[in-house]
Design a protein around this motif. Sequence first.
Motif, PDB file in Angstrom:
ATOM      1  N   GLU A  20       0.742  -1.186  -0.089  1.00 58.30           N
ATOM      2  CA  GLU A  20       0.016   0.106  -0.103  1.00 58.30           C
ATOM      3  C   GLU A  20       0.772   1.304   0.149  1.00 58.30           C
ATOM      4  OE1 GLU A  20      -3.972  -1.477   2.340  1.00 58.30           O
ATOM      5  OE2 GLU A  20      -2.254  -0.712   3.507  1.00 58.30           O
ATOM      6  N   CYS A  22       1.323   4.584   0.969  1.00 56.39           N
ATOM      7  CA  CYS A  22       1.183   5.603   2.331  1.00 56.39           C
ATOM      8  C   CYS A  22       1.820   7.160   2.231  1.00 56.39           C
ATOM      9  CB  CYS A  22       1.371   4.926   3.516  1.00 56.39           C
ATOM     10  SG  CYS A  22       0.663   3.447   3.956  1.00 56.39           S
ATOM     11  N   PRO A  77      -4.165   4.750   3.841  1.00 55.64           N
ATOM     12  CA  PRO A  77      -4.199   4.344   2.468  1.00 55.64           C
ATOM     13  C   PRO A  77      -5.322   4.290   1.862  1.00 55.64           C
ATOM     14  CG  PRO A  77      -3.986   2.460   3.780  1.00 55.64           C
ATOM     15  CD  PRO A  77      -3.843   3.570   4.771  1.00 55.64           C
TER      16      PRO A  77
END
Length: 286
Positions: A20, A22, A77
């Motif tokens: 993810e 971020c 996220p």
Amino acid sequence: MHGTIEPICGKYVHVDILGETCRVYFEENGQGIPLLCLHTAGSDARQFRHLLCDEEITRTYRVIAFDMPWHGKSYPPVGFQNHDYELTTERYVQTIRAFSSALRLDKPVVMGCSIGGRIVLQLAHAHGDEFKALIGLEGADFQHPWYDTSWLNRPDVHGGEVCAALVSGLVAPQSPDEYRYETLWQYKQGGPGIFKGDLYFYRVDSDLRGKLGGINTAKTPLYLLTGEYDFSCSPEDTIRTAQSIPGAKVTIMEQVGHFPMSENPAQFRQYILPVLNDIAERSASV
């Protein structure tokens, strides 16, 4: 009227954490040895603002404090609305390592408090070679939960006020009101369910008892400092943990509780300066 500008500089860095992307906010000041600071559960990196402005420390250390994803000025996220937030040991470790890598930090010192103090032990165990030294504030391998997390994310309860009320007793009675209420204010501002998600790590996914073998404190020094008024991570918890780690250095701090760097920065300074000086001296002699 004249304004005083603090030397802290704030930035964002985009970090890949377990697939993810971020957007992580961090603040820094100083130069020299990287000192990466980890905030407590449900709060953010403002807890380290006094350290970031300490000229004696920033002459030797590049102090860096970041808001974990979902905390403070770091957004969750993309797609966060589709699942609840739960911090795991794996995610926590990878967050720290990914952030350090993104900033290209060379063997930083990591100092974490509470959940940050717990994860420091896992870093020492599994990734000790990546760090110059590790400092656990209010850290131990396990604590028996003393709270009911079902109150921390309910539509009929003001989550921020409940979070602040829960931790208010962990502040030492000697801590100045100015900093006591500043610490609690940070808890009142946490996102819905974030404190509860952090405590998933603390009470479900991070029992490190009997799992810390092989920590090499000769190569990566480990310092554990706990406040005498902390009943969440008690001095006895920290001492018990250190007894299983040869070479770990323990200090019990007087007149502070669970949030030493934010609840009583002047008192905390008396304890952290010798530790930071010791690390700097070790680093200079290598």
